[in-house]
Write a protein that holds these residues in place. Structure first.
Motif, PDB file in Angstrom:
ATOM      1  N   ASP A 308      55.325  48.050  63.785  1.00 26.62           N
ATOM      2  CA  ASP A 308      53.823  47.286  63.994  1.00 26.62           C
ATOM      3  C   ASP A 308      54.611  45.970  64.140  1.00 26.62           C
ATOM      4  O   ASP A 308      54.281  45.407  63.054  1.00 26.62           O
ATOM      5  CB  ASP A 308      52.759  47.666  63.595  1.00 26.62           C
ATOM      6  N   VAL A 310      53.391  43.384  63.963  1.00 24.31           N
ATOM      7  CA  VAL A 310      52.243  42.436  63.280  1.00 24.31           C
ATOM      8  C   VAL A 310      52.569  42.595  61.780  1.00 24.31           C
ATOM      9  O   VAL A 310      52.323  41.458  60.936  1.00 24.31           O
ATOM     10  CB  VAL A 310      51.453  42.636  63.633  1.00 24.31           C
ATOM     11  N   THR A 311      52.215  43.795  61.029  1.00 23.98           N
ATOM     12  CA  THR A 311      52.516  44.283  59.836  1.00 23.98           C
ATOM     13  C   THR A 311      53.827  44.032  59.318  1.00 23.98           C
ATOM     14  O   THR A 311      53.467  44.604  58.120  1.00 23.98           O
ATOM     15  CB  THR A 311      50.692  44.908  59.031  1.00 23.98           C
ATOM     16  N   THR A 313      54.683  47.015  59.424  1.00 25.64           N
ATOM     17  CA  THR A 313      54.598  48.975  58.851  1.00 25.64           C
ATOM     18  C   THR A 313      55.318  49.557  59.746  1.00 25.64           C
ATOM     19  O   THR A 313      54.643  49.896  60.926  1.00 25.64           O
ATOM     20  CB  THR A 313      53.523  48.752  57.800  1.00 25.64           C
ATOM     21  N   GLY A 352      53.063  53.665  56.994  1.00 25.13           N
ATOM     22  CA  GLY A 352      52.711  52.231  56.529  1.00 25.13           C
ATOM     23  C   GLY A 352      53.600  51.995  55.491  1.00 25.13           C
ATOM     24  O   GLY A 352      52.952  50.627  55.196  1.00 25.13           O
ATOM     25  N   LYS A 354      56.536  49.181  54.492  1.00 24.18           N
ATOM     26  CA  LYS A 354      57.174  47.618  54.994  1.00 24.18           C
ATOM     27  C   LYS A 354      58.684  47.892  55.704  1.00 24.18           C
ATOM     28  O   LYS A 354      59.155  49.169  54.543  1.00 24.18           O
ATOM     29  CB  LYS A 354      56.866  47.241  54.204  1.00 24.18           C
TER      30      LYS A 354
END
Length: 362
Positions: A308, A310-311, A313, A352, A354
């Motif tokens: 992702d 944006v995050t 992750t 999830g 990072k």
């Protein structure tokens, strides 16, 4: 002077020490660093594929030679591997029963012809007597009926004679075309039935390379695609051909389709039964290509880790494969251009988590 420390004070001091120690430990715990991974950015590229399959060389036209009547086979003059010519007698039945039936048919015809002569003479006399008024119309009609019946008897006897003559000729098994014997189904001395295969004949005039091909390759290849054929034990022996026939139904076990490729001027070394390899270059299509190291599995289906942006992750995403090899995979569906896919370090990831990108490219 001795100083006395009360028990309550000791308890308070110990509790304060433990509290300070605990705060120090919590201050030392830090969030885990993002895991470094190598990635690529998805994009569709134009590319082709060379598909290869192993098959065998068969005759374009094969026929099972069989007797048209039953009997005991007394001779078979051709064997597996023999070359036969059109009109050559390759096997024989004992003709005695057929000859007896022929003689019986000949005798029946002679008797029928004799009856016809008698009936014709009788009718002629009745014609003459009726004209002179010395017989009745009923006698005349009966003589005519007898003549017609005698004629029918002769016609039937002639037909039976023709059948008997044919049955005698059927005791010889004749090759209807030149070719090579590839199998035999009976030995001299056996009683064989009408229609039972005696010899399998690969007729001259063409050779096919036969392969079992998956459905997805059939969909990708064009109908007039040129296919290169090589001998498996001698790649220097080559030929080309085009698809001549595709089975309308898949094999119930392998789920592949039988494909016959007509060979153009095959070399003599491509003998019947030779193992060959067929190669076809499929048309270039837009596809998503990824390194095979990106592939993992979830829910018993192929999947990849997608980042992702944006995050930062990762998450697992199921995909459909178009093809797979040890070096790369082609994705049919599940990814879109612009997606960032992890290609190295996939074994240590969890949903999830990072990550830190080491490389992003196409």
């Amino acid at each position: 002077m001795t100083t006395t420390v009360r028990p309550l004070a000791i308890v308070v001091m110990l509790g304060a020490s433990l509290l300070l120690a605990g705060c120090g430990e919590e201050a030392e715990v830090e969030a885990p660093a993002p895991r470094p991974v190598r990635v690529v950015t998805v994009e569709k590229v134009m590319g082709g594929q060379v598909a290869s399959f192993t098959g065998e060389v068969l005759a374009q036209d094969e026929a099972s030679l069989a007797f048209r009547v039953s009997g005991r086979m007394i001779e078979r003059s051709a064997n597996v591997g023999d070359q036969v010519k059109a009109g050559q007698v390759v096997a024989r039945l004992d003709p005695q029963n057929a000859l007896n039936a022929l003689r019986s048919a000949q005798a029946a015809l002679a008797a029928a012809e004799s009856q016809l002569v008698t009936a014709a003479n009788t009718f002629g006399r009745q014609e003459q007597l009726l004209g002179n008024g010395f017989t009745t119309q009923a006698n005349h009609d009966a003589a005519r009926t007898a003549l017609q019946a005698a004629q029918s008897g002769v016609d039937n006897a002639e037909a039976q004679l023709k059948i008997a003559q044919d049955n005698v000729s059927y005791t010889d098994l004749v090759a209807d075309a030149a070719g090579t014997v590839t199998a035999r189904g009976a030995e001299p001395g056996e009683v064989v039935q009408a229609g039972q295969m005696i010899l399998q004949l690969a007729r001259q005039g063409g050779r096919d390379a036969v392969f079992d091909v998956p459905a997805n390759i059939l969909r990708s290849a064009s109908a007039d695609q040129v296919i290169t054929i090589t001998l498996s034990d001698d790649p220097g022996v080559t030929a080309t051909g085009r698809v001549r026939e595709v089975a309308p139904q898949a094999d119930p076990v392998t789920r592949t389709f039988r494909v016959r490729v007509g060979l153009d001027n095959p070399p003599a070394a491509m003998r019947l039964g030779s193992t060959v390899i067929g190669r076809v270059e499929l048309g270039a299509t837009a596809a998503i290509e990824l390194p095979a190291s990106a592939l993992t599995a979830v829910n018993e289906r192929p999947a990849v880790w997608v980042v992702d942006p944006v995050t930062g992750t990762v998450a697992l995403r199921n995909i459909e494969l178009r093809r797979f090899s040890q070096a790369s995979i082609a994705v049919e569906s599940g990814l879109s251009p612009g997606d960032v896919v992890v290609t190295a370090g996939v074994q240590a990831l969890h949903p999830g988590q990072k990550v830190r990108l080491l490389g992003a490219g196409s």
